[in-house]
Structures are given as C-alpha cells and as structure tokens.
Write a protein that holds these residues in place. Structure first.
Motif, short mmCIF file in Angstrom:
data_model
loop_
_atom_site.label_atom_id
_atom_site.label_comp_id
_atom_site.label_asym_id
_atom_site.label_seq_id
_atom_site.Cartn_x
_atom_site.Cartn_y
_atom_site.Cartn_z
N ARG A 83 7.54 -4.75 -8.74
CA ARG A 83 7.04 -4.33 -7.47
C ARG A 83 8.36 -3.60 -6.73
NH1 ARG A 83 7.96 -5.89 -2.39
NH2 ARG A 83 6.46 -5.81 -0.64
N THR A 84 9.61 -4.33 -6.99
CA THR A 84 10.89 -3.82 -6.52
C THR A 84 11.20 -2.27 -7.09
OG1 THR A 84 11.49 -6.03 -6.31
CG2 THR A 84 13.31 -4.19 -6.24
N ALA A 85 10.81 -2.14 -8.24
CA ALA A 85 11.21 -0.97 -8.86
C ALA A 85 10.12 0.34 -8.44
CB ALA A 85 10.88 -1.13 -10.25
N LEU A 86 8.84 -0.35 -8.16
CA LEU A 86 7.94 0.68 -7.68
C LEU A 86 8.38 1.04 -6.17
CD1 LEU A 86 5.08 1.73 -7.76
CD2 LEU A 86 4.24 -0.02 -6.61
N GLU A 143 10.35 5.40 -2.67
CA GLU A 143 11.42 5.91 -1.73
C GLU A 143 11.81 7.22 -2.14
OE1 GLU A 143 15.60 4.80 0.14
OE2 GLU A 143 14.55 3.02 -0.73
N GLU A 144 12.27 7.27 -3.74
CA GLU A 144 12.80 8.25 -4.31
C GLU A 144 11.74 9.66 -4.06
OE1 GLU A 144 14.74 8.80 -8.43
OE2 GLU A 144 12.62 8.59 -8.84
N ALA A 145 10.45 9.41 -4.53
CA ALA A 145 9.44 10.36 -4.40
C ALA A 145 9.40 10.70 -2.86
CB ALA A 145 8.12 9.93 -5.09
N GLY A 146 9.63 10.04 -1.79
CA GLY A 146 9.22 10.17 -0.52
C GLY A 146 8.03 9.91 -0.17
N ILE A 147 7.13 8.88 -0.76
CA ILE A 147 5.98 8.23 -0.64
C ILE A 147 6.22 6.94 0.50
CG2 ILE A 147 4.00 6.94 -1.64
CD1 ILE A 147 4.75 8.44 -4.27
N PRO A 148 5.51 7.38 1.54
CA PRO A 148 5.58 6.09 2.57
C PRO A 148 4.94 4.75 1.75
CG PRO A 148 4.75 8.22 3.62
CD PRO A 148 4.78 8.26 2.03
N VAL A 149 5.55 3.67 2.24
CA VAL A 149 4.92 2.36 1.85
C VAL A 149 4.72 1.44 3.05
CG1 VAL A 149 5.61 0.28 0.56
CG2 VAL A 149 6.25 2.65 -0.23
N ILE A 150 3.45 0.84 2.75
CA ILE A 150 3.12 -0.02 3.80
C ILE A 150 3.08 -1.37 3.20
CG2 ILE A 150 1.47 -0.90 5.59
CD1 ILE A 150 0.45 1.99 5.70
N ALA A 151 4.00 -2.33 3.51
CA ALA A 151 4.17 -3.72 2.97
C ALA A 151 3.45 -4.85 3.64
CB ALA A 151 5.62 -3.99 2.55
N MET A 154 0.89 -1.10 -0.03
CA MET A 154 0.13 -0.18 -0.01
C MET A 154 0.82 1.11 -0.01
SD MET A 154 -2.75 1.34 2.74
CE MET A 154 -3.97 -0.29 2.27
N LEU A 155 0.68 2.27 -0.95
CA LEU A 155 1.29 3.41 -0.82
C LEU A 155 0.73 4.34 -0.01
CD1 LEU A 155 2.40 3.55 -4.68
CD2 LEU A 155 3.68 2.87 -2.76
N VAL A 156 0.88 5.36 0.73
CA VAL A 156 0.38 6.36 1.46
C VAL A 156 0.58 7.67 0.69
CG1 VAL A 156 0.45 7.50 3.84
CG2 VAL A 156 0.81 5.07 3.56
N MET A 157 -0.18 8.03 -0.10
CA MET A 157 -0.09 9.31 -1.14
C MET A 157 -0.86 10.31 -0.78
SD MET A 157 0.00 6.88 -4.47
CE MET A 157 0.94 8.13 -5.38
N SER A 158 -0.42 11.70 -0.97
CA SER A 158 -1.28 12.55 -0.64
C SER A 158 -2.24 12.82 -1.89
CB SER A 158 -0.53 14.20 -0.86
OG SER A 158 0.16 14.15 -1.75
N GLY A 159 -3.13 13.80 -1.67
CA GLY A 159 -4.29 14.09 -2.75
C GLY A 159 -5.49 13.27 -2.34
N GLN A 160 -6.30 13.37 -3.17
CA GLN A 160 -7.75 12.70 -3.06
C GLN A 160 -7.73 11.29 -2.51
OE1 GLN A 160 -10.33 12.76 -6.59
NE2 GLN A 160 -12.09 13.44 -5.47
#
Length: 75
Positions: A56-59, A64-72, A1-7
């Motif tokens: 998946r690995t590339a994502l 990480e590069e974009a500063g998007i937290p990830v819940i694996a 799961m990616l924790v992203m800003s926005g809607q």
C-alpha cells in the motif's frame, strides 16, 4: 481510491490483487523509480515475504510519482 484518467475514472483498491491489477493493467506509465519499486513490493507481498501494508505504501509513492491523485479512506 486512485483518481485515474481513462475509461475507469476512479479505481478502488482493497487487496493485493487490486494493487497488482492497477500497477500492471491501468498505470499510465511503465517506468519510474517508485513504480518499479511498487511492482516489486507488491510481488513480495503476494508471496508473503513482506506485509501487505508495505505494498500500500509503495503504491501511494508510485501514485505520487505519476501524478495520480489519491483519496485515502481509513476504517
């Protein structure tokens, strides 16, 4: 799961299609070395040239590069 800003605050990704949608439609930027690599890797995986696990690995690297937290979650 990616924790992203926005809607859509949380984005659950379970397939290559969802990886592609996240990268193309919901990503906060369209540049960066890892982002570009993730797009290419996802396309290669969709074509069947490489395993889906590589996308998946590339994502995760692009997140990480974009500063998007990830819940694996691993089953």
């Amino acid at each position: 799961m990616l924790v992203m800003s926005g809607q859509e605050k949380h984005r659950l990704i379970r397939s290559l299609r969802e990886v592609a949608e996240a990268l193309v439609a919901a990503w906060p930027t369209d540049d960066g070395k890892e982002y570009i690599a993730a797009v290419r890797t996802c396309l290669d995986a969709i074509k069947g040239n490489i395993p889906a696990k590589a996308a998946r690995t590339a994502l995760l690297r692009a997140a990480e590069e974009a500063g998007i937290p990830v819940i694996a979650v691993v089953h």
